[in-house]
Write an enzyme that holds these catalytic residues in place. Structure first.
Site, PDB file in Angstrom:
ATOM      1  N   ARG A 136      53.025  34.075  41.469  1.00 43.83           N
ATOM      2  CA  ARG A 136      51.883  33.253  41.919  1.00 43.83           C
ATOM      3  C   ARG A 136      52.205  31.761  41.978  1.00 43.83           C
ATOM      4  O   ARG A 136      51.303  30.924  41.874  1.00 43.83           O
ATOM      5  CB  ARG A 136      50.630  33.476  41.055  1.00 43.83           C
ATOM      6  CG  ARG A 136      49.990  34.841  41.266  1.00 43.83           C
ATOM      7  CD  ARG A 136      48.595  34.883  40.660  1.00 43.83           C
ATOM      8  NE  ARG A 136      48.031  36.227  40.720  1.00 43.83           N
ATOM      9  CZ  ARG A 136      47.366  36.711  41.761  1.00 43.83           C
ATOM     10  NH1 ARG A 136      47.124  35.956  42.820  1.00 43.83           N
ATOM     11  NH2 ARG A 136      46.902  37.948  41.739  1.00 43.83           N
ATOM     12  N   ARG A 195      46.866  28.693  43.834  1.00 45.25           N
ATOM     13  CA  ARG A 195      45.791  27.818  43.388  1.00 45.25           C
ATOM     14  C   ARG A 195      46.168  26.731  42.406  1.00 45.25           C
ATOM     15  O   ARG A 195      45.401  25.793  42.199  1.00 45.25           O
ATOM     16  CB  ARG A 195      44.666  28.676  42.791  1.00 45.25           C
ATOM     17  CG  ARG A 195      43.956  29.517  43.828  1.00 45.25           C
ATOM     18  CD  ARG A 195      42.910  30.393  43.174  1.00 45.25           C
ATOM     19  NE  ARG A 195      43.534  31.349  42.262  1.00 45.25           N
ATOM     20  CZ  ARG A 195      42.865  32.139  41.432  1.00 45.25           C
ATOM     21  NH1 ARG A 195      41.550  32.073  41.387  1.00 45.25           N
ATOM     22  NH2 ARG A 195      43.493  32.983  40.652  1.00 45.25           N
ATOM     23  N   ARG A 202      43.828  25.301  52.085  1.00 43.07           N
ATOM     24  CA  ARG A 202      42.906  26.436  52.114  1.00 43.07           C
ATOM     25  C   ARG A 202      41.454  26.034  52.383  1.00 43.07           C
ATOM     26  O   ARG A 202      40.597  26.914  52.516  1.00 43.07           O
ATOM     27  CB  ARG A 202      42.979  27.205  50.779  1.00 43.07           C
ATOM     28  CG  ARG A 202      44.109  28.212  50.672  1.00 43.07           C
ATOM     29  CD  ARG A 202      43.831  29.481  51.509  1.00 43.07           C
ATOM     30  NE  ARG A 202      42.509  30.034  51.277  1.00 43.07           N
ATOM     31  CZ  ARG A 202      42.176  30.793  50.242  1.00 43.07           C
ATOM     32  NH1 ARG A 202      43.088  31.137  49.370  1.00 43.07           N
ATOM     33  NH2 ARG A 202      40.938  31.233  50.084  1.00 43.07           N
ATOM     34  N   ASP A 204      48.772  39.176  49.794  1.00 38.11           N
ATOM     35  CA  ASP A 204      47.914  39.804  48.791  1.00 38.11           C
ATOM     36  C   ASP A 204      48.169  41.305  48.853  1.00 38.11           C
ATOM     37  O   ASP A 204      48.510  41.847  49.907  1.00 38.11           O
ATOM     38  CB  ASP A 204      46.443  39.502  49.068  1.00 38.11           C
ATOM     39  CG  ASP A 204      45.552  40.026  47.941  1.00 38.11           C
ATOM     40  OD1 ASP A 204      45.291  39.256  47.007  1.00 38.11           O
ATOM     41  OD2 ASP A 204      45.145  41.207  47.996  1.00 38.11           O
ATOM     42  N   TYR A 213      42.287  50.121  43.741  1.00 37.17           N
ATOM     43  CA  TYR A 213      41.321  49.283  44.462  1.00 37.17           C
ATOM     44  C   TYR A 213      40.484  50.123  45.423  1.00 37.17           C
ATOM     45  O   TYR A 213      39.285  49.930  45.557  1.00 37.17           O
ATOM     46  CB  TYR A 213      42.030  48.172  45.245  1.00 37.17           C
ATOM     47  CG  TYR A 213      42.411  46.975  44.414  1.00 37.17           C
ATOM     48  CD1 TYR A 213      41.444  46.218  43.761  1.00 37.17           C
ATOM     49  CD2 TYR A 213      43.742  46.590  44.295  1.00 37.17           C
ATOM     50  CE1 TYR A 213      41.794  45.113  43.002  1.00 37.17           C
ATOM     51  CE2 TYR A 213      44.096  45.479  43.532  1.00 37.17           C
ATOM     52  CZ  TYR A 213      43.124  44.749  42.892  1.00 37.17           C
ATOM     53  OH  TYR A 213      43.470  43.651  42.148  1.00 37.17           O
TER      54      TYR A 213
END
Lengths: 354, 354
Positions: A37, A41, A50, A86, A163
């Protein structure tokens, strides 16, 4: 079909990069490091980019996915880029109704619960045509990376299936694990489908220029070893069969998997990513001392005073010396609130003590 | 101060109950069984009773808490009641601003993040006076249970501290684990405070009539062994010191704790609860073959066809024979969507094969 002549592993750009050497089991001159990651963010330049752009849109616009992948390489001087994507991107590309809800995670239009739901899913597939934006993003990125290798990214079939069965993120994946026991035939068809989708997603990245791959089985730690071996491992092996024969190393990673490490290797992984819970020397022992390791700085130290963090990083590097080869990483993803200057300092430290 | 004369372990009502025998390490005539979260959302009679009543209110009204505790004992014929409560009840009784938000879990008015936050917390304590509704509920329950023992319930200091530092449920408890490394002095004061609060909560239940206790460290599995031993174990030992000297067994349970089992015993536990990931014979080996075990039917089998579930339950009982003693339970809590008739059938099966 093998790699094209312009691939960085064929024209030699990344063949002897420290990361690629370590993944092959060699000890390069410096200890390579990257962060799961790292693209995302924690970086202000990412948050700027973004603004007003949805997560899946940012993965599927080649210019954005490429720029986001490159940002941490420029900033931190890490030894690899990790393709910005993702876990559910290949599902979307195969036509599944899925989106990423801010603050929640992947949410499906309809959960896959029954044999009929699986039937409908099996009508979908990930085509070469749908992969075009991924290929383009990878090619753009590799052009910029030069001698720094790009790692391709994909989620393992169990995590994808979890998921799909839950319909959204869950703590213990109970609905998915229930299908595994209540309707093993549907479970097998579901995970087989997910294996081919995610395997093609990974293969497409490699053919377009990725020099290594990582398969994330984020939720595998919720499984017993017996369930992993019977109901999960075979589909992970099937996913990885899509890149077998290509000259790229496969890293396999999940959290809370101390009881699964050899099983996760045996599905066809070359390198095992170790989460922060298991010291690398113990992981190396569990794996019989033959497997390159990746990991495992505890993200909980990233907010500690530098001397405390430095001692922890040095301990990770020291324990990593027990393994045949070692790529430093976190033992989980970079938390969003991380001060990025701390990550840069860790890279400098690891390169200095190698 | 020891137990009052009217306590079920003193007047002898529960002294030789199968559960109490097994917790002592003996092999009673039947294999005892109960279910974590047996009191609660899987029962229609519970959902009726909770209409319009908040979760914490239902824990703190003695008539309700007692009735809810008794419901599964009547329905399933299990070998123990588990006191209906919540991990954050002692925090509320100590004056902490906490509530349980439906669909979310415990939410604090203000997270505890700084040394000053901990200072303010340390002004609060759990008084004997505040414990009155708990004592009353336990007494009401024990009167009805007769020879069936009641197990007292409390959360371990780490799990309580994780809720307080995060301010709400989280996946990896990163803020709490960061405080552990970034400000170990505040962390130590926080967990020490939580240890005394939860220890008093447990002691109060025992003095009022509970015949055994279980300490839940729900989130301990997020820790490395080194962090557990340095930053968590001492406060769990401090919590359990509040019931040392009382003639009750302590069960200690957490999920994802295969790497922590001996450490979780060494804080003062008599019985180890094993989550569904680790087969009981392996857990027994990890613990050196000397510790009674509790567990570990995988809740994912509860929705499977009966022959599949039956084979799994028989396997759990068989593996449990390796341990000195065994109390059957789930390897996690009863999921809300469980068909309660399945639980009753499991109780009948386990009692029939003993």
């Amino acid at each position: 079909m093998n790699l094209p002549d312009t691939h960085p592993l064929v024209d030699g750009r990344t063949t002897n990069a420290p990361l690629i050497q370590a993944f092959r089991g060699e000890r390069p001159g410096i200890t390579p490091i990257w962060f799961m990651r790292q693209a995302g963010r924690s970086l202000p330049e990412y948050r700027d980019l973004r603004q007003g752009v949805g997560m899946l849109e940012s993965c599927l616009r080649p210019d954005l996915a490429s720029e986001i992948t490159l940002q941490p390489v420029r900033r931190h001087g890490v030894d690899a880029g990790i393709f910005f994507s993702d876990i559910v991107v290949p599902l979307r590309l195969a036509g599944v109704d899925v989106d990423i809800a801010p603050g929640v995670g992947p949410v499906l239009g309809a959960a896959v619960r029954t044999s009929q739901d699986v039937d409908r899913l099996l009508e979908k597939e990930l085509t070469d045509e749908a992969m075009a934006p991924v290929r383009e993003a990878v090619a753009l990125t590799v052009d910029q990376l030069g001698t720094t290798p790009l790692i391709g990214f994909a989620g393992a079939p169990f995590t994808l299936a979890a998921y799909m069965v839950e319909g959204r993120p869950s703590r213990d994946h109970l609905a998915a694990r229930t299908m595994m026991h209540a309707d093993p035939e549907s479970w097998s068809r579901l995970t087989g489908w997910a294996a081919d989708v995610t395997g093609r997603f990974l293969r497409g990245q490699v053919l377009a220029g990725a020099s290594a791959t990582q398969l994330f089985d984020s939720w595998a730690g919720s499984l017993s070893l017996a369930d992993y071996e019977t109901h999960v491992g075979p589909s992970s092996a099937r996913a990885l069969s899509h890149v077998h024969g290509l000259p790229v190393s496969v890293v396999h990673f999940g959290t809370g998997t101390v009881h699964l490490l050899p099983a996760m290797r045996s599905v066809g992984a070359d390198v095992i990513g170790v989460d922060y819970r298991t010291p690398l020397d113990e992981a190396n022992t569990l794996l019989g001392g033959t497997t390159p390791l990746q990991g495992n700085i505890d993200p909980a130290y990233l907010g500690a005073p530098w001397p405390v963090l430095e001692a922890h990083v040095r301990d990770v590097v020291e324990r990593g010396r027990s393994a045949p080869a070692h790529v430093v990483n976190l033992g989980h993803g970079v938390p969003p609130e991380t001060d990025p200057t701390v990550l840069t300092r860790i890279v400098e430290l690891v390169h200095s003590i190698s």
